[in-house]
Design an enzyme around this catalytic site. Sequence first.
Site, short mmCIF file in Angstrom:
data_model
loop_
_atom_site.label_atom_id
_atom_site.label_comp_id
_atom_site.label_asym_id
_atom_site.label_seq_id
_atom_site.Cartn_x
_atom_site.Cartn_y
_atom_site.Cartn_z
N LYS A 97 0.86 -1.17 0.00
CA LYS A 97 0.00 0.00 0.00
C LYS A 97 0.90 1.23 0.00
CE LYS A 97 -3.78 -2.03 -0.39
NZ LYS A 97 -4.47 -1.89 -1.68
N ASP B 265 0.48 -0.53 -4.97
CA ASP B 265 -0.89 -0.04 -5.19
C ASP B 265 -1.05 1.31 -4.51
OD1 ASP B 265 -3.56 0.35 -5.57
OD2 ASP B 265 -4.22 -1.50 -4.59
N GLU C 85 -0.10 -0.08 -9.56
CA GLU C 85 -1.56 -0.23 -9.56
C GLU C 85 -2.25 1.09 -9.22
OE1 GLU C 85 -3.08 -3.75 -7.70
OE2 GLU C 85 -5.03 -2.87 -7.29
N ASP D 192 -7.65 -0.67 -11.13
CA ASP D 192 -8.59 -1.24 -10.16
C ASP D 192 -9.81 -0.33 -10.00
OD1 ASP D 192 -9.95 -2.16 -7.92
OD2 ASP D 192 -8.19 -2.49 -6.69
N LYS E 229 -13.32 -6.66 -8.51
CA LYS E 229 -13.90 -6.78 -7.17
C LYS E 229 -15.40 -7.01 -7.30
CE LYS E 229 -10.70 -4.11 -4.34
NZ LYS E 229 -9.53 -3.73 -5.12
#
Length: 388
Positions: free
Chosen positions: A185, A213, A238, A261, A285
Amino acid sequence: MPWRNAANYGLSAHPTESVAVKISAIRVYQVNLPLVEGRYSWSEGKYVEVFDSTVVELVTDEGLSGYGEVCPLGPFYLPAYGPGARVGIGELAPTLLGEDPTAIGPLNQLMDRALLGHPYVKSAIDMACWDLLGKVTGKSVCDLMGGRFGDSVALYRAIAQRPADEMADNVAGHRADGYSKFQLKVGGKPEEDVERIRAVAGVLTDGEVLVADANTGWRVDDAMRVVNAVSDVDVYIEQPCRSYEHCLAVRRNTTLPFILDENITDIDALLRGHADGAMDVINLKISKVGGLTKARQIRDLCVSLNIPMTIEDSWGGDIITSAIAHLAHSTPEALRFSATDFNSYVTVHNATGAPARTSGHMSASDEPGLGIVPDMDVLGAAVAEYTH
Ligand code: MG
């Protein structure tokens, strides 16, 4: 030679009217899911310590129950929040009562007509319909979605945002659990994110995969500084920026492999990204796109277009982890970039029968439907019940 009777041609001599299964009650439960590690932190200082999860039970007139779950990653990751899921389900309930939950196409159309947008609200309902369809037909959701590929699904591990050395230290424990793909992250200060990526890359071994990400946390100039500074590192980038256009600008100025994403919200977004060459991998997702039905549609399109996917949800407990396993396990292995076992991130288990991670992998259940049995002690009393 005797004349054939009608039965030889597949017509029943005594046609029986098929009686559709009907939704007779909808129960909604709320479960808090505390994080094992205490705090999950990501871009721009955002964090969650206890996840607000909603479980839906669809009860049929024949006494069967199907279950689904939706669990937003706090109120500021996607346009979704825990109480919103429950209010939205209440909005849809009068439309759903009396409908056939196994007629998943018409039921999804009905939900989209009754409530514009709000895909996450529909996700747990759609998931419960798949659970019921499996129970009625005696098949697992994985089989209903096309059948399983391989023995198990490889998982990735998200590493919450912390100082660079702590994130690097966290790799060893996750490696010991069998993970070989790590998602950092980032999305913080560019110079600190460069340190994070370099520190973790420095402890990886052959065959391990690194993803950074940013969860929309960088401006274009921040993202360009980071990708330029780590251009020699084997790392996927990402969702660097909030808008699709800004992500595309970064994508066109880096040679690093690229994942989208948050911007991949539906088929239109996927097709646009594909036409623009905007990504190498997508993150699919379930609740972001409105449930298993729409996720499967996008999954199948990605298979046809040869786009690898991370298959997961925004967050979740055992019921969502089970749904992820069914969708991922019915996806060809070559297109399965990764998947997530959310039930290993949280301290509370809302069902039994969900996949348990083994050496960084999980498998879809062979049992009918999702293959889970909710723990009613954990779910507690329904916070809402809708009946005719
Ligand atoms: Mg992501």
